[in-house]
Design an enzyme around this catalytic site. Structure first.
Site, PDB file in Angstrom:
ATOM      1  N   GLU A 124       0.858  -1.178   0.000  1.00 43.28           N
ATOM      2  CA  GLU A 124       0.000   0.000   0.000  1.00 43.28           C
ATOM      3  C   GLU A 124       0.901   1.238   0.000  1.00 43.28           C
ATOM      4  O   GLU A 124       1.880   1.250   0.759  1.00 43.28           O
ATOM      5  CB  GLU A 124      -0.899   0.037   1.244  1.00 43.28           C
ATOM      6  CG  GLU A 124      -1.939   1.156   1.138  1.00 43.28           C
ATOM      7  CD  GLU A 124      -2.916   1.205   2.325  1.00 43.28           C
ATOM      8  OE1 GLU A 124      -2.753   0.416   3.273  1.00 43.28           O
ATOM      9  OE2 GLU A 124      -3.805   2.042   2.280  1.00 43.28           O
ATOM     10  N   GLY A 264       2.707   2.335  10.939  1.00 46.12           N
ATOM     11  CA  GLY A 264       2.455   1.524  12.133  1.00 46.12           C
ATOM     12  C   GLY A 264       2.338   0.044  11.801  1.00 46.12           C
ATOM     13  O   GLY A 264       2.979  -0.805  12.411  1.00 46.12           O
ATOM     14  N   ALA A 265       1.497  -0.267  10.815  1.00 49.90           N
ATOM     15  CA  ALA A 265       1.272  -1.654  10.449  1.00 49.90           C
ATOM     16  C   ALA A 265       0.447  -1.695   9.169  1.00 49.90           C
ATOM     17  O   ALA A 265      -0.052  -0.661   8.724  1.00 49.90           O
ATOM     18  CB  ALA A 265       0.528  -2.393  11.558  1.00 49.90           C
ATOM     19  N   GLU A 267      -2.474  -4.058   6.800  1.00 51.51           N
ATOM     20  CA  GLU A 267      -3.542  -5.061   6.911  1.00 51.51           C
ATOM     21  C   GLU A 267      -3.580  -6.095   5.784  1.00 51.51           C
ATOM     22  O   GLU A 267      -4.656  -6.635   5.492  1.00 51.51           O
ATOM     23  CB  GLU A 267      -4.880  -4.324   6.945  1.00 51.51           C
ATOM     24  CG  GLU A 267      -5.302  -3.645   5.610  1.00 51.51           C
ATOM     25  CD  GLU A 267      -4.953  -2.172   5.514  1.00 51.51           C
ATOM     26  OE1 GLU A 267      -4.019  -1.721   6.211  1.00 51.51           O
ATOM     27  OE2 GLU A 267      -5.607  -1.457   4.715  1.00 51.51           O
ATOM     28  N   ASN A 268      -2.448  -6.429   5.159  1.00 53.33           N
ATOM     29  CA  ASN A 268      -2.443  -7.444   4.095  1.00 53.33           C
ATOM     30  C   ASN A 268      -3.317  -8.639   4.468  1.00 53.33           C
ATOM     31  O   ASN A 268      -3.248  -9.135   5.581  1.00 53.33           O
ATOM     32  CB  ASN A 268      -1.008  -7.941   3.878  1.00 53.33           C
ATOM     33  CG  ASN A 268      -0.011  -6.813   3.886  1.00 53.33           C
ATOM     34  OD1 ASN A 268      -0.088  -5.921   3.069  1.00 53.33           O
ATOM     35  ND2 ASN A 268       0.886  -6.828   4.857  1.00 53.33           N
ATOM     36  N   HIS A 300      -6.919  -2.428  14.957  1.00 54.20           N
ATOM     37  CA  HIS A 300      -7.118  -1.666  13.728  1.00 54.20           C
ATOM     38  C   HIS A 300      -6.866  -2.535  12.499  1.00 54.20           C
ATOM     39  O   HIS A 300      -7.694  -2.612  11.593  1.00 54.20           O
ATOM     40  CB  HIS A 300      -6.187  -0.446  13.739  1.00 54.20           C
ATOM     41  CG  HIS A 300      -6.284   0.422  12.526  1.00 54.20           C
ATOM     42  ND1 HIS A 300      -7.056   1.559  12.488  1.00 54.20           N
ATOM     43  CD2 HIS A 300      -5.722   0.315  11.307  1.00 54.20           C
ATOM     44  CE1 HIS A 300      -6.952   2.107  11.297  1.00 54.20           C
ATOM     45  NE2 HIS A 300      -6.148   1.377  10.552  1.00 54.20           N
ATOM     46  N   GLU A 301      -5.724  -3.197  12.492  1.00 52.77           N
ATOM     47  CA  GLU A 301      -5.388  -4.004  11.310  1.00 52.77           C
ATOM     48  C   GLU A 301      -6.345  -5.183  11.174  1.00 52.77           C
ATOM     49  O   GLU A 301      -6.763  -5.531  10.074  1.00 52.77           O
ATOM     50  CB  GLU A 301      -3.936  -4.493  11.368  1.00 52.77           C
ATOM     51  CG  GLU A 301      -2.893  -3.388  11.564  1.00 52.77           C
ATOM     52  CD  GLU A 301      -3.039  -2.207  10.631  1.00 52.77           C
ATOM     53  OE1 GLU A 301      -3.523  -2.390   9.490  1.00 52.77           O
ATOM     54  OE2 GLU A 301      -2.691  -1.075  11.027  1.00 52.77           O
ATOM     55  N   HIS A 304      -9.578  -4.109   9.651  1.00 53.27           N
ATOM     56  CA  HIS A 304      -9.479  -3.883   8.208  1.00 53.27           C
ATOM     57  C   HIS A 304      -9.871  -5.130   7.411  1.00 53.27           C
ATOM     58  O   HIS A 304     -10.213  -5.030   6.244  1.00 53.27           O
ATOM     59  CB  HIS A 304      -8.044  -3.524   7.816  1.00 53.27           C
ATOM     60  CG  HIS A 304      -7.747  -2.052   7.790  1.00 53.27           C
ATOM     61  ND1 HIS A 304      -8.578  -1.123   7.217  1.00 53.27           N
ATOM     62  CD2 HIS A 304      -6.669  -1.354   8.238  1.00 53.27           C
ATOM     63  CE1 HIS A 304      -8.029   0.078   7.324  1.00 53.27           C
ATOM     64  NE2 HIS A 304      -6.870  -0.021   7.939  1.00 53.27           N
TER      65      HIS A 304
HETATM   66  N1  PHE Z   1      -3.144   0.850   5.826  1.00 54.96           N
HETATM   67  C1  PHE Z   1      -2.284   0.938   6.975  1.00 54.96           C
HETATM   68  C2  PHE Z   1      -3.201   1.153   8.177  1.00 54.96           C
HETATM   69  O1  PHE Z   1      -3.790   2.152   8.370  1.00 54.96           O
HETATM   70  C3  PHE Z   1      -1.322   2.062   6.972  1.00 54.96           C
HETATM   71  C4  PHE Z   1      -0.290   1.995   5.936  1.00 54.96           C
HETATM   72  C5  PHE Z   1      -0.392   2.768   4.806  1.00 54.96           C
HETATM   73  C6  PHE Z   1       0.800   1.185   6.097  1.00 54.96           C
HETATM   74  C7  PHE Z   1       0.559   2.743   3.836  1.00 54.96           C
HETATM   75  C8  PHE Z   1       1.774   1.160   5.154  1.00 54.96           C
HETATM   76  C9  PHE Z   1       1.662   1.932   4.015  1.00 54.96           C
HETATM   77  O2  PHE Z   1      -3.421   0.314   8.934  1.00 54.96           O
HETATM   78 ZN    ZN Z   2      -5.749   1.561   8.584  1.00 50.75          ZN
END
Ligand code: PHE
Ligand code: ZN
Length: 904
Positions: A124, A264-265, A267-268, A300-301, A304
């Protein structure tokens, strides 16, 4: 400065993809210097789109071969894309691509990179194109089958999304693993990991009776720091099923910790990749705040998985569709986890503080953008407080307008309609409204959606008049929102104002609006939707004190026009804990702002000090709440309220008031220190954490006081406590008390701390951060940061480490950073350029600390402009940083003037 190099992507230019990719087979031969990637794509033409070349994204790749339906096909490169002018004419065909990339040179940490001795990915928003050629956009969703091949001794663990379908040995000491993810997903959710890791595992049974395997992978030696992450994951699974009926849909759910990570992290699908900071926690190495951070990021993750993965974004302008909603969900989870009403209020206060510290300034500065932006140059620059935190407030307002149950039905309808799709913020709002016909949201949905379209923080002005004769109280609310870049004029917002009326004796008054037969309850949600509106309350016996925007029911600034005496009533009695805290903040803020502008003394008046003392000594209030009330508004927040900011003056004034609280509440701090000791075994609960926070605050105040009195007792006790501490919260608290008061014992304590934790990266980050955050004294803190930059343990390559030193100084230590000799800005510009050469995303974050330079008084303002211009003039600057500095310098005069006028 190069001009015209910022090309904008616009929301209005969205077109559906001309081709879709139904499935992908990926094969990786992993080597740090050269990884071979082969991919086989099942492509379909979109029958609705005109015949056109196939354009695949690709960045920094070496292309080795392209076959269409097994035959060679001609291609060309154009604007970072691989263009196939004449793909097979069939409705569907396969494309086989072989390419290579270089993970060990990937310092951007986007795409496939090495960290320590392993391989990790971050896709992402647009990292997948740095791995292989693809339609790297979120509305192209494919089913992935992934084979990983690597040296078995170096990379014993091979992971990708979904389920493990096959694994085995290969010649030459290599092995392979094959993964299949049954859920179609956009490329930004792809992930792989190949490393030497160990896992904590747990099986859980969800309500349907299905068993699932949860795994948390970390480096050998870190396993004892994964219990909290695992507990948080289990709690998240249970919560989402209970609250929203959203079960875990995977047989296996994995979390992997990596030391080098920009955010931070991530969500793959089925394979979340985390910054170690949000996985690893043990009482000895992590503070209460860290424990809480792990819990909320894990949640949070995990959340997602439904809000983001099952339903994803049509395009990146819709980012808040997943982020705003998921932040709202993790905030609700954290509140539910924390227990009673008071602990919930503490969470809410912390979330609002965060919003005000980061999002409000963003919304008032050069990077202001709507929750659903209209354009961007670099999407990575739009992972912002606005998209995340204001986006969450927008979802929260919807929930307020349709009610708790109504919101749950809205979520169900959203999934019924859109599961498996890539959709827009409009689709989400429509589902919530449609599930609640006739609700306060549905009847004004179009106007409500201005929250997605218009940037800026509205100001609500409230004035009340009481008429003793008719026993009526009339409340007038007005709203106004100043211009933002590209948005000179705003339509009125739909603003839910939760409120109540408090009698002078502190009791909550029953509320009866004109036209109502009888009073109904003691709190209401008024919906302000016009520039000005009035509400008349009847049968009010005496002039009440209005308690407005309870629980911070909308992301606005509130000018309530209350007197000090009225605020004191709310501070002492409001049934809404948020507004009790807010009243104290407003009382302190008015003194801070007056003093900073030379309009009042740099001191708190006796009644306010007494009110704070009452809170501190209160027998019934929670320690965590006391700690929040006793904290003066931050220098950054004070600065935001002023039309022109002299950071040194703000610092002086705030420090003077802190010193005053240290002195005048001396006995109370001693008592707070003694009374709030925790004797139970360490647990990161709100109750325990609140006590530790209050004890740490008391210790800081006591050391601050001895800095002035010269009495060595408290620094001595702090040092002892630092040595004897049994958990990191206490140890770091004691160390901070010494460092922040510039006590002589700070030095031995710092070296002892370093010696103890020199092998623990996350703890060393704290060691750097603490020193960079100490209140400035004669330029010592700035000098120390410069010296620490050369420390053998320091590195700009690791984002956590870079942040620990540089962000601590530039974001959280205004007095050390904003120097009359401009040395802080010179330092900033140099570091932005250093980091930009390796990691543009991280550099752009650092660049943003100068967003509010226009508000600075001279000589800061001129010097800041010069430093920004120097960065902007660097010829090979990344697009990421270029977008930030270009916007910062843009002469949007109409806008700048209007903002200045609004601030008068
Ligand atoms: N989508 C992730 C989150 O909010 C944040 C993120 C964005 C991580 C871009 C890496 C790169 O949980
Ligand atoms: Zn997020």
């Amino acid at each position: 400065m190069r001009e015209g190099t910022v090309t904008l992507v616009r929301r209005e230019d969205y077109v559906a993809p001309a081709y879709r990719i139904r499935s992908v087979e990926l094969c990786f031969d992993l080597e740090p210097a050269k990884t071979l990637v082969s991919s086989k794509l099942a492509i379909e033409r979109n029958p609705q789109a005109a015949p056109q070349p196939l354009r695949l994204h690709g960045e920094g790749l070496t292309l080795l071969r392209v076959l269409a339906n097994g035959e060679s096909v001609s291609f060309r490169h154009e604007d970072g894309q691989l263009v196939i002018d004449h793909p097979p004419a069939d409705d569907s065909f396969t494309l086989e691509i072989r390419n290579s990339c270089c993970p060990e040179k990937n310092t951007e940490l986007s795409g496939l990179y090495t960290s320590g001795s392993g391989f990790f990915t971050q896709c992402e928003a647009e990292g997948f194109r740095r791995i292989t050629y693809f339609l790297d956009r979120p509305d192209v969703m494919a089913v992935y089958t992934v084979t990983l091949r690597a040296d078995k001794a170096k990379y014993p663990v091979l992971l990708s999304n979904g389920n493990l379908v096959e694994q085995g040995e290969l010649p030459g000491g290599r092995h392979f693993a094959k993964w299949h993810d049954p859920f179609p997903k956009p490329s930004y959710l792809f992930a792989l990991v190949a490393a030497d890791l160990v896992a904590r595992e747990q099986k859980i049974r969800t309500r349907s009776g299905k068993e699932h395997l949860l795994q948390v992978f970390v480096r050998r030696g870190d396993l004892d720091k994964t219990e909290h992450a695992m507990n948080s994951l289990v709690a998240s699974v249970v919560w989402d099923e209970a609250r929203f009926k959203l079960p875990l849909d995977l047989e296996r759910f994995m979390i992997v910790a990596v030391e080098d990570f920009n955010m931070g992290a991530m969500e793959n699908k089925g394979l979340n990749i985390f910054n170690t900071k949000f996985v690893l926690a043990s009482p000895a190495t992590a503070t209460d705040v860290d424990f809480f951070g792990v819990e909320s990021v894990v949640a949070h993750e995990y959340f997602h998985n439904w809000t983001g993965n099952r339903i994803t974004c049509r395009d990146w302008f819709q980012l808040s569709l997943k982020e705003g909603l998921t932040v709202y969900r993790d905030q609700e989870f954290s509140m539910d986890m924390s227990g009673g009403a008071s602990a919930r209020a503490v969470r809410r206060i912390e979330d609002v503080r965060q919003l005000r510290a980061a999002q409000f300034p963003e919304d008032a500065g050069p990077m202001a953008h709507p929750v659903r932006p209209d354009s961007y140059a670099e999407i990575n620059n739009f992972y912002t407080a606005t998209v995340y935190d204001k986006g969450a407030e927008v979802v929260r307002m919807m929930a307020t307008l349709v009610g708790h149950e109504g919101f749950a039905s809205g979520m169900s309808l959203y999934f019924e309609r859109h599961d498996g799709q890539a959709v827009t913020c409009d689709d989400f709002a429509q589902a919530i409204a449609d599930a609640n016909p006739g609700s306060a949201l549905s009847v004004r949905l179009d106007a409500f959606k201005r929250w997605y379209a218009q940037a800026g923080t509205p100001t609500v002005t409230a004035r009340g008049t009481y008429d003793a004769e008719s026993r009526r109280y009339t409340l007038t609310l007005e709203q106004f929102c100043g211009p933002s870049p590209g948005q000179p004029f705003k339509f009125p917002f739909v603003i839910p104002v939760a409120m109540g009326l408090v009698a002078q004796d502190g009791s909550s008054l029953p509320l009866q609006l004109a036209g109502e037969e009888a009073p109904g309850g003691t709190s209401r949600v008024l919906v302000l939707e016009h520039p000005q509106q009035q509400w008349v309350f009847e049968n009010v016996d005496a002039a009440p004190v209005p308690s407005l925007l309870r629980g911070f029911s909308a992301p606005v600034n509130l000018d309530d026009g209350l007197s000090d005496a009225e605020r004191m009533v709310l501070l002492a009695h409001d049934s809404d804990a948020f507004n009790r805290w807010e009243s104290a903040q407003k009382l302190a803020l008015s003194r801070l702002c007056a003093a900073a502008q030379g309009l009042g003394p740099a001191a708190l008046d006796a009644p306010l000090v007494e009110a704070l003392r009452t809170v501190l000594r209160h027998p019934a209030l929670d320690a965590s709440f006391k700690e929040l009330v006793l904290q003066l508004p931050s220098e950054g927040y004070v600065a935001e309220q002023l039309p022109v900011v002299d950071p040194q003056r703000v610092h002086e004034v705030r420090e003077a008031m802190r010193a005053q609280l240290a002195e005048q509440l001396h006995a109370d701090w001693i008592e707070a220190f003694e009374r709030n000791a925790t004797s139970e075994a360490y647990a990161p609960t709100v109750a325990q954490a609140g006590k530790r926070a209050l004890v740490n605050m008391a210790l800081s105040m006591l050391c601050l006081q001895s800095q002035r009195s010269g009495d060595p007792v408290w620094p001595g006790r702090a040092y002892q406590r630092f040595k004897d501490a049994t958990n990191m919260t206490e140890r770091l608290g004691a160390l901070s008390a010494l460092v922040e008061s510039h006590a002589g014992l700070a030095e031995p304590a710092l070296s002892r701390f370093h010696e103890l934790f020199k092998d623990d990266a996350l703890v060393l980050d704290k060691w750097f951060a603490l020193q960079a955050r100490a209140p400035e004294l004669d330029g010592r803190v700035f000098a120390r940061v410069k010296a620490l930059l050369k420390h053998p343990d320091f590195s700009l390559r690791n984002p956590n480490r870079a942040r620990s030193l540089l962000f601590s100084l530039t974001m959280f230590n205004p007095a050390a950073f904003h120097r009359a000799d401009a040395a802080g800005y010179v330092f900033w510009a140099d570091r932005v350029m250093d980091i930009d050469a390796m990691n543009p995303q991280l550099a752009a974050r650092l660049a943003r600390v100068m967003d509010r330079w226009r508000k600075l008084a001279e000589p800061y303002r001129g010097a800041a402009r010069e430093a920004i211009a120097r960065v902007a003039a660097k010829p090979d600057l990344s697009g990421d940083v270029r977008e930030i500095v270009t916007r910062a310098l843009a002469e949007d005069e109409a806008n700048a003037n209007a903002q200045a006028a609004a601030a008068q």
